[in-house]
Design a protein around this motif. Structure first.
Motif, PDB file in Angstrom:
ATOM      1  N   ALA A  26      38.143  83.264 119.669  1.00  0.00           N
ATOM      2  CA  ALA A  26      37.273  84.144 120.433  1.00  0.00           C
ATOM      3  C   ALA A  26      36.423  84.949 119.467  1.00  0.00           C
ATOM      4  CB  ALA A  26      38.110  85.076 121.300  1.00  0.00           C
ATOM      5  N   PRO A  27      35.151  85.150 119.817  1.00  0.00           N
ATOM      6  CA  PRO A  27      34.318  85.969 118.943  1.00  0.00           C
ATOM      7  C   PRO A  27      34.813  87.416 118.948  1.00  0.00           C
ATOM      8  CG  PRO A  27      33.152  85.453 120.971  1.00  0.00           C
ATOM      9  CD  PRO A  27      34.448  84.687 120.998  1.00  0.00           C
ATOM     10  N   ILE A  28      34.751  88.039 117.808  1.00  0.00           N
ATOM     11  CA  ILE A  28      35.171  89.435 117.691  1.00  0.00           C
ATOM     12  C   ILE A  28      33.914  90.249 117.441  1.00  0.00           C
ATOM     13  CG2 ILE A  28      36.550  91.078 116.386  1.00  0.00           C
ATOM     14  CD1 ILE A  28      38.635  89.196 116.914  1.00  0.00           C
ATOM     15  N   TYR A  29      33.700  91.252 118.261  1.00  0.00           N
ATOM     16  CA  TYR A  29      32.513  92.091 118.129  1.00  0.00           C
ATOM     17  C   TYR A  29      32.880  93.377 117.403  1.00  0.00           C
ATOM     18  CZ  TYR A  29      28.433  94.815 119.105  1.00  0.00           C
ATOM     19  OH  TYR A  29      27.316  95.589 118.955  1.00  0.00           O
ATOM     20  N   THR A  30      32.100  93.721 116.408  1.00  0.00           N
ATOM     21  CA  THR A  30      32.295  94.977 115.684  1.00  0.00           C
ATOM     22  C   THR A  30      31.191  95.932 116.110  1.00  0.00           C
ATOM     23  OG1 THR A  30      33.177  93.746 113.814  1.00  0.00           O
ATOM     24  CG2 THR A  30      32.516  96.027 113.414  1.00  0.00           C
ATOM     25  N   PRO A  31      31.553  97.023 116.807  1.00  0.00           N
ATOM     26  CA  PRO A  31      30.534  97.961 117.299  1.00  0.00           C
ATOM     27  C   PRO A  31      29.736  98.614 116.164  1.00  0.00           C
ATOM     28  CG  PRO A  31      32.666  98.388 118.317  1.00  0.00           C
ATOM     29  CD  PRO A  31      32.895  97.393 117.225  1.00  0.00           C
ATOM     30  N   LYS A  32      28.456  98.850 116.462  1.00  0.00           N
ATOM     31  CA  LYS A  32      27.570  99.514 115.505  1.00  0.00           C
ATOM     32  C   LYS A  32      27.484 101.010 115.800  1.00  0.00           C
ATOM     33  CE  LYS A  32      24.760  95.386 115.146  1.00  0.00           C
ATOM     34  NZ  LYS A  32      24.510  94.634 116.347  1.00  0.00           N
ATOM     35  N   ASN A  33      28.103 101.438 116.905  1.00  0.00           N
ATOM     36  CA  ASN A  33      28.108 102.851 117.327  1.00  0.00           C
ATOM     37  C   ASN A  33      26.724 103.400 117.638  1.00  0.00           C
ATOM     38  OD1 ASN A  33      30.936 103.050 117.186  1.00  0.00           O
ATOM     39  ND2 ASN A  33      30.798 103.302 114.975  1.00  0.00           N
ATOM     40  N   VAL A  34      25.840 102.531 118.113  1.00  0.00           N
ATOM     41  CA  VAL A  34      24.525 102.943 118.578  1.00  0.00           C
ATOM     42  C   VAL A  34      24.381 102.393 119.999  1.00  0.00           C
ATOM     43  CG1 VAL A  34      22.038 102.772 118.239  1.00  0.00           C
ATOM     44  CG2 VAL A  34      23.564 102.874 116.256  1.00  0.00           C
ATOM     45  N   LYS A  35      24.393 103.281 120.978  1.00  0.00           N
ATOM     46  CA  LYS A  35      24.332 102.846 122.374  1.00  0.00           C
ATOM     47  C   LYS A  35      22.896 102.489 122.752  1.00  0.00           C
ATOM     48  CE  LYS A  35      25.968 104.219 126.950  1.00  0.00           C
ATOM     49  NZ  LYS A  35      26.687 105.268 127.691  1.00  0.00           N
ATOM     50  N   PRO A  36      22.655 101.222 123.114  1.00  0.00           N
ATOM     51  CA  PRO A  36      21.296 100.839 123.521  1.00  0.00           C
ATOM     52  C   PRO A  36      20.943 101.453 124.878  1.00  0.00           C
ATOM     53  CG  PRO A  36      22.795  98.965 123.700  1.00  0.00           C
ATOM     54  CD  PRO A  36      23.583 100.107 123.157  1.00  0.00           C
ATOM     55  N   HIS A  37      19.657 101.523 125.152  1.00  0.00           N
ATOM     56  CA  HIS A  37      19.210 102.007 126.464  1.00  0.00           C
ATOM     57  C   HIS A  37      19.606 100.971 127.511  1.00  0.00           C
ATOM     58  CE1 HIS A  37      16.570 103.191 129.754  1.00  0.00           C
ATOM     59  NE2 HIS A  37      16.506 104.374 129.157  1.00  0.00           N
ATOM     60  N   ILE A  38      19.975 101.420 128.670  1.00  0.00           N
ATOM     61  CA  ILE A  38      20.447 100.525 129.742  1.00  0.00           C
ATOM     62  C   ILE A  38      19.419  99.429 130.067  1.00  0.00           C
ATOM     63  CG2 ILE A  38      19.624 101.969 131.658  1.00  0.00           C
ATOM     64  CD1 ILE A  38      23.045 100.490 131.860  1.00  0.00           C
ATOM     65  N   LEU A  39      18.128  99.731 129.936  1.00  0.00           N
ATOM     66  CA  LEU A  39      17.096  98.744 130.255  1.00  0.00           C
ATOM     67  C   LEU A  39      16.993  97.640 129.204  1.00  0.00           C
ATOM     68  CD1 LEU A  39      14.287 101.081 131.652  1.00  0.00           C
ATOM     69  CD2 LEU A  39      15.968  99.730 132.932  1.00  0.00           C
ATOM     70  N   GLU A  40      17.652  97.821 128.054  1.00  0.00           N
ATOM     71  CA  GLU A  40      17.654  96.800 127.013  1.00  0.00           C
ATOM     72  C   GLU A  40      18.720  95.724 127.254  1.00  0.00           C
ATOM     73  OE1 GLU A  40      17.297  98.193 122.824  1.00  0.00           O
ATOM     74  OE2 GLU A  40      17.559 100.173 123.756  1.00  0.00           O
ATOM     75  N   LEU A  41      19.584  95.928 128.230  1.00  0.00           N
ATOM     76  CA  LEU A  41      20.717  95.032 128.422  1.00  0.00           C
ATOM     77  C   LEU A  41      20.361  93.723 129.114  1.00  0.00           C
ATOM     78  CD1 LEU A  41      23.464  97.612 129.444  1.00  0.00           C
ATOM     79  CD2 LEU A  41      22.685  96.938 127.172  1.00  0.00           C
ATOM     80  N   CYS A  42      19.213  93.684 129.779  1.00  0.00           N
ATOM     81  CA  CYS A  42      18.828  92.438 130.445  1.00  0.00           C
ATOM     82  C   CYS A  42      17.319  92.344 130.582  1.00  0.00           C
ATOM     83  CB  CYS A  42      19.504  92.312 131.802  1.00  0.00           C
ATOM     84  SG  CYS A  42      19.082  93.598 132.967  1.00  0.00           S
ATOM     85  N   ASP A  43      16.848  91.123 130.774  1.00  0.00           N
ATOM     86  CA  ASP A  43      15.429  90.829 130.974  1.00  0.00           C
ATOM     87  C   ASP A  43      15.264  90.395 132.431  1.00  0.00           C
ATOM     88  OD1 ASP A  43      12.848  89.837 131.091  1.00  0.00           O
ATOM     89  OD2 ASP A  43      13.052  88.549 129.333  1.00  0.00           O
ATOM     90  N   LEU A  44      14.513  91.181 133.179  1.00  0.00           N
ATOM     91  CA  LEU A  44      14.344  90.936 134.608  1.00  0.00           C
ATOM     92  C   LEU A  44      13.019  90.256 134.959  1.00  0.00           C
ATOM     93  CD1 LEU A  44      15.514  94.483 135.766  1.00  0.00           C
ATOM     94  CD2 LEU A  44      16.855  92.379 135.835  1.00  0.00           C
ATOM     95  N   GLN A  45      12.201  89.924 133.973  1.00  0.00           N
ATOM     96  CA  GLN A  45      10.846  89.452 134.241  1.00  0.00           C
ATOM     97  C   GLN A  45      10.777  88.282 135.212  1.00  0.00           C
ATOM     98  OE1 GLN A  45       9.118  88.739 130.383  1.00  0.00           O
ATOM     99  NE2 GLN A  45       8.285  90.810 130.279  1.00  0.00           N
ATOM    100  N   LYS A  46      11.495  87.204 134.936  1.00  0.00           N
ATOM    101  CA  LYS A  46      11.400  86.019 135.792  1.00  0.00           C
ATOM    102  C   LYS A  46      11.935  86.309 137.191  1.00  0.00           C
ATOM    103  CE  LYS A  46      12.090  81.102 136.043  1.00  0.00           C
ATOM    104  NZ  LYS A  46      12.484  79.880 135.348  1.00  0.00           N
ATOM    105  N   SER A  47      13.035  87.033 137.272  1.00  0.00           N
ATOM    106  CA  SER A  47      13.619  87.383 138.560  1.00  0.00           C
ATOM    107  C   SER A  47      12.641  88.221 139.391  1.00  0.00           C
ATOM    108  CB  SER A  47      14.928  88.146 138.343  1.00  0.00           C
ATOM    109  OG  SER A  47      15.484  88.545 139.560  1.00  0.00           O
ATOM    110  N   ARG A  48      12.007  89.181 138.746  1.00  0.00           N
ATOM    111  CA  ARG A  48      11.036  90.044 139.454  1.00  0.00           C
ATOM    112  C   ARG A  48       9.826  89.248 139.926  1.00  0.00           C
ATOM    113  NH1 ARG A  48      11.346  95.477 135.683  1.00  0.00           N
ATOM    114  NH2 ARG A  48      13.161  96.343 136.731  1.00  0.00           N
ATOM    115  N   ARG A  49       9.324  88.344 139.061  1.00  0.00           N
ATOM    116  CA  ARG A  49       8.181  87.512 139.463  1.00  0.00           C
ATOM    117  C   ARG A  49       8.522  86.674 140.692  1.00  0.00           C
ATOM    118  NH1 ARG A  49       7.534  86.316 133.999  1.00  0.00           N
ATOM    119  NH2 ARG A  49       8.354  84.225 134.322  1.00  0.00           N
ATOM    120  N   LEU A  50       9.700  86.066 140.670  1.00  0.00           N
ATOM    121  CA  LEU A  50      10.123  85.256 141.823  1.00  0.00           C
ATOM    122  C   LEU A  50      10.252  86.118 143.073  1.00  0.00           C
ATOM    123  CD1 LEU A  50      12.783  82.928 140.205  1.00  0.00           C
ATOM    124  CD2 LEU A  50      10.697  82.202 141.358  1.00  0.00           C
TER     125      LEU A  50
END
Length: 132
Positions: A26-50
């Motif tokens: 299993a991949p092991i993730y090492t946190p960088k301790n920098v919380k991204p903005h919630i809007l950076e977590l996904c790309d909605l462009q195609k879904s919104r266009r549809l």
């Protein structure tokens, strides 16, 4: 084994390309301790266009609702940023992210929630080969 590629010429796969590894890590993730903005977590462009196209169509309201649900499949998740967000979130948010299978922290819990389904035979074989 003789195979033909797209251009019609013959080729034989290399012996090494036929070998598979049973090792599962299993991949092991090492946190960088920098919380991204919630809007950076996904790309909605195609879904919104549809969704815009569906809303502007002449389909029935039930058909539009169905297609809009289906359009959510086109949301692209950034799992690296999701993992970082998870690592820097409160317990309640972490629990919801686990329930939504955005992160899998506990393999046994993932099985209980139905995200990972293993038949007893495969599980037994795995445990015999690799132990617990």
């Amino acid at each position: 084994m003789k195979q033909v590629n797209l251009f019609g010429s013959d080729f034989a796969p290399e012996e090494d390309s036929q070998k598979y590894s049973a090792k599962i890590t299993a991949p092991i993730y090492t946190p960088k301790n920098v919380k991204p903005h919630i809007l950076e977590l996904c790309d909605l462009q195609k879904s919104r266009r549809l969704n815009i196209e569906i809303k502007n169509s002449t389909l029935s309201e039930d058909e539009k609702k169905f297609l809009m649900f289906a359009a959510s499949r086109h949301i692209v998740f950034n799992y690296e940023k999701i993992a970082e967000y998870y690592a820097n979130s409160n317990k309640e948010m972490q629990e919801f992210m686990e329930k939504s299978a955005l992160v899998i922290i506990d393999f046994e819990k993932a099985i209980q929630l139905g995200y990972v389904k293993l038949c007893d035979e495969i599980r037994t074989q795995y445990l015999e080969e690799y132990g617990e």
